[in-house]
Design an enzyme around this catalytic site. Structure first.
Site, PDB file in Angstrom:
ATOM      1  N   ALA A 146       1.003  -1.087  -0.087  1.00  0.00           N
ATOM      2  CA  ALA A 146       0.049  -0.198   0.065  1.00  0.00           C
ATOM      3  C   ALA A 146       0.994   1.141  -0.121  1.00  0.00           C
ATOM      4  CB  ALA A 146      -0.821   0.002   1.326  1.00  0.00           C
ATOM      5  N   PHE A 162       3.208   4.422   0.248  1.00  0.00           N
ATOM      6  CA  PHE A 162       4.580   5.023  -0.196  1.00  0.00           C
ATOM      7  C   PHE A 162       5.162   3.672  -0.734  1.00  0.00           C
ATOM      8  CE2 PHE A 162       5.137   8.231   3.556  1.00  0.00           C
ATOM      9  CZ  PHE A 162       4.021   8.880   2.836  1.00  0.00           C
ATOM     10  N   ARG A 207       2.367  -7.828   4.691  1.00  0.00           N
ATOM     11  CA  ARG A 207       1.666  -9.203   5.275  1.00  0.00           C
ATOM     12  C   ARG A 207       0.508  -9.327   4.527  1.00  0.00           C
ATOM     13  NH1 ARG A 207      -0.105  -5.960  10.522  1.00  0.00           N
ATOM     14  NH2 ARG A 207      -0.234  -4.551   9.116  1.00  0.00           N
ATOM     15  N   VAL A 252       7.037  -7.742   9.869  1.00  0.00           N
ATOM     16  CA  VAL A 252       8.350  -7.112  10.402  1.00  0.00           C
ATOM     17  C   VAL A 252       8.233  -7.354  11.817  1.00  0.00           C
ATOM     18  CG1 VAL A 252       8.700  -5.614   8.331  1.00  0.00           C
ATOM     19  CG2 VAL A 252       7.729  -4.982  10.363  1.00  0.00           C
ATOM     20  N   ASN A 265      10.378   1.000   4.895  1.00  0.00           N
ATOM     21  CA  ASN A 265       9.044   1.927   4.920  1.00  0.00           C
ATOM     22  C   ASN A 265       7.900   1.360   5.755  1.00  0.00           C
ATOM     23  OD1 ASN A 265       6.922   3.386   3.097  1.00  0.00           O
ATOM     24  ND2 ASN A 265       6.214   1.469   3.035  1.00  0.00           N
ATOM     25  N   TYR A 275       3.697   7.440  18.683  1.00  0.00           N
ATOM     26  CA  TYR A 275       3.752   7.332  17.225  1.00  0.00           C
ATOM     27  C   TYR A 275       5.010   8.374  16.990  1.00  0.00           C
ATOM     28  CZ  TYR A 275       3.894   8.010  12.190  1.00  0.00           C
ATOM     29  OH  TYR A 275       4.439   8.038  10.742  1.00  0.00           O
ATOM     30  N   PRO A 303       8.446  12.582   5.865  1.00  0.00           N
ATOM     31  CA  PRO A 303       7.334  13.420   5.217  1.00  0.00           C
ATOM     32  C   PRO A 303       6.243  13.998   6.075  1.00  0.00           C
ATOM     33  CG  PRO A 303       7.646  10.959   4.363  1.00  0.00           C
ATOM     34  CD  PRO A 303       8.532  11.192   5.665  1.00  0.00           C
ATOM     35  N   THR A 319      -2.670   8.370   2.092  1.00  0.00           N
ATOM     36  CA  THR A 319      -2.371   6.871   1.748  1.00  0.00           C
ATOM     37  C   THR A 319      -3.475   6.330   2.369  1.00  0.00           C
ATOM     38  OG1 THR A 319      -0.807   6.833   3.477  1.00  0.00           O
ATOM     39  CG2 THR A 319       0.089   7.180   1.176  1.00  0.00           C
ATOM     40  N   GLU A 320      -3.058   5.028   2.892  1.00  0.00           N
ATOM     41  CA  GLU A 320      -3.979   4.421   3.926  1.00  0.00           C
ATOM     42  C   GLU A 320      -3.567   4.504   5.354  1.00  0.00           C
ATOM     43  OE1 GLU A 320      -4.049   0.135   2.873  1.00  0.00           O
ATOM     44  OE2 GLU A 320      -4.565   0.626   0.747  1.00  0.00           O
TER      45      GLU A 320
END
Ligand code: NDP
Ligand code: 8X3
Length: 252
Positions: A12, A14, A34, A60, A86, A152, A182, A187-188
Site C-alpha cells: 500500500a 508509499f 503481510r 516485520v 518503509n 507514534y 514526510p 495513503t491508507e
C-alpha cells in the site's frame, strides 16, 4: 537489472509506489508485506510490465519470520543494494493517559523493532557486497511532536536516531543512509490510524492538497540515484500547505 531494491510495506501507500517506480526504471524489486493477496496482485502488475519481482510475505514484527524469510532469499536476489525501510503505522490518536497499550506495542514493534530486524539481516549482505543504501522512512512527527501523537512521534524520533547511528556505524562500509521525513500524505495511513473509520481519515486532508505516494516515490528514487559520492542524510518534505505538525493551511 539495474540493481536490487527491497521495499518493506509494499502492499500500500508509499511502499507500493516506490516499488512501482523502481521497477519502471529497470530495478529488480523485492516487495514485502503481510497481505499476501496485495503482494500477489502487485507482483502480477509489475511482471506484466516486464519487471523482475520477488514477493516476500512476512510480518516485520516477528524476528523469527524476518530472519527465516530474509536468510533464504534465492541467490539471484541476494545482492540487495537498496533497502527502503518503509513498513510502519500509527495506531490511535489520544492523550498519553488514555492511550491503548496494544496500539503502543504495535507501533513500537513495527516502526522501531521491525525496522531493526530487517536492517540487521540485510546490512551484512551490503557489507559483503561492498556498499549499499539504506533509506529509512521517518516522519516530521519524529522531530515535531504534536498533541496526541506521543508514541507514534516517539517511534519516529527513534527512526531519526537510528538513521544517524547507522550512518556513523556504517561509514567504513560505503553504505549511504538517508532519513526521509514526510508530512501529510494521503495513503491508507489515516485509515489504519483510525481503524477503518473512513470519515475520520478523510477529514485529516480536508482543504489540503496532501503529498501523494508517488511524490514520495519520486523523492526516494532521486535520493537513491545520486552519484556514488553524494548522500542525502536527511530530507523533510511537506505539502505546500503545511509548515510543521501544528501548522496546516486549509482552504474553505
Ligand atoms: P500505508 O498504511 O498506506 O502503508 C503501510 C505499509 O506498511 C503497508 O504496505 C503495510 O503492509 C506495511 N506494514 C504495516 N505493518 C506491517 C508489519 N507489521 N509487517 C509488514 N509490513 C507492515 O501507509 P503509508 O504508505 O503512508 O506509510 C508508510 C510509512 O510512511 C510508514 O512508516 C509511516 O509511518 C510513514 N509516514 C507516513 C506519512 C503519511 O502521512 N502517510 C507521513 C510520514 C511518514 P501490510 O498491512 O500488508 O503488512
Ligand atoms: C505521518 C504524518 O503528521 O500524521 O507521519 O504524524 S503525521
Amino acid at each position: 537489472m539495474n540493481g536490487i531494491v527491497m521495499v518493506t510495506g509494499a502492499t500500500a501507500g508509499f511502499g507500493r509506489a516506490i516499488a512501482v517506480r523502481f521497477a519502471s526504471e529497470g530495478y529488480g524489486v523485492i516487495i514485502t508485506g503481510r497481505r499476501k493477496d496485495r503482494l500477489d496482485e502487485l507482483e502480477r502488475e509489475l511482471t506484466r510490465s516486464g519487471a523482475k519481482v520477488l514477493p516476500l510475505n512476512f510480518d516485520v514484527r516477528s524476528k523469527t519470520e524476518v530472519e527465516h524469510v530474509l536468510n533464504r532469499i534465492p541467490d539471484a536476489w541476494k545482492e540487495v543494494g537498496i533497502l527502503v525501510n518503509n513498513a510502519g503505522l500509527a495506531a490511535g490518536l489520544s492523550h498519553i493517559d488514555q492511550g491503548d497499550t496494544d496500539d503502543w506495542e504495535r507501533m513500537i514493534d513495527t516502526n522501531v523493532k521491525g525496522l531493526l530486524y530487517v536492517t540487521r539481516t540485510i546490512v551484512p549482505v551490503m557489507i559483503a557486497r561492498g556498499g549499499g543504501h539504506i533509506i529509512n522512512i521517518s516522519s516530521i512527527a519524529g522531530s515535531d511532536i504534536y498533541e496526541n501523537g506521543n508514541v507514534y512521534c516517539a517511534t519516529k524520533s527513534a527512526v531519526n536516531s537510528l538513521s544517524r547511528a547507522m550512518r556513523i556505524d556504517l561509514l567504513g562500509h560505503n553504505i549511504k543512509v538517508t532519513n526521509i521525513a514526510p508530512g501529510m500524505a494521503e495513503t491508507e495511513f489515516s485509515l489504519v490510524r483510525f481503524k477503518g473509520d473512513r470519515e475520520k481519515a478523510k477529514a485529516v486532508y480536508k482543504g489540503v492538497d496532501p503529498l501523494t505516494a508517488a511524490d514520495i516515490a519520486d523523492i526516494v528514487y532521486f535520493c537513491a540515484t545520486l552519484p556514488a559520492h553524494v548522500c542525502i542524510n536527511d530530507l523533510t518534505v511537506t505539502p505546500t500547505q503545511q509548515a510543521g505538525s501544528g501548522f496546516v493551511y486549509r482552504r474553505g
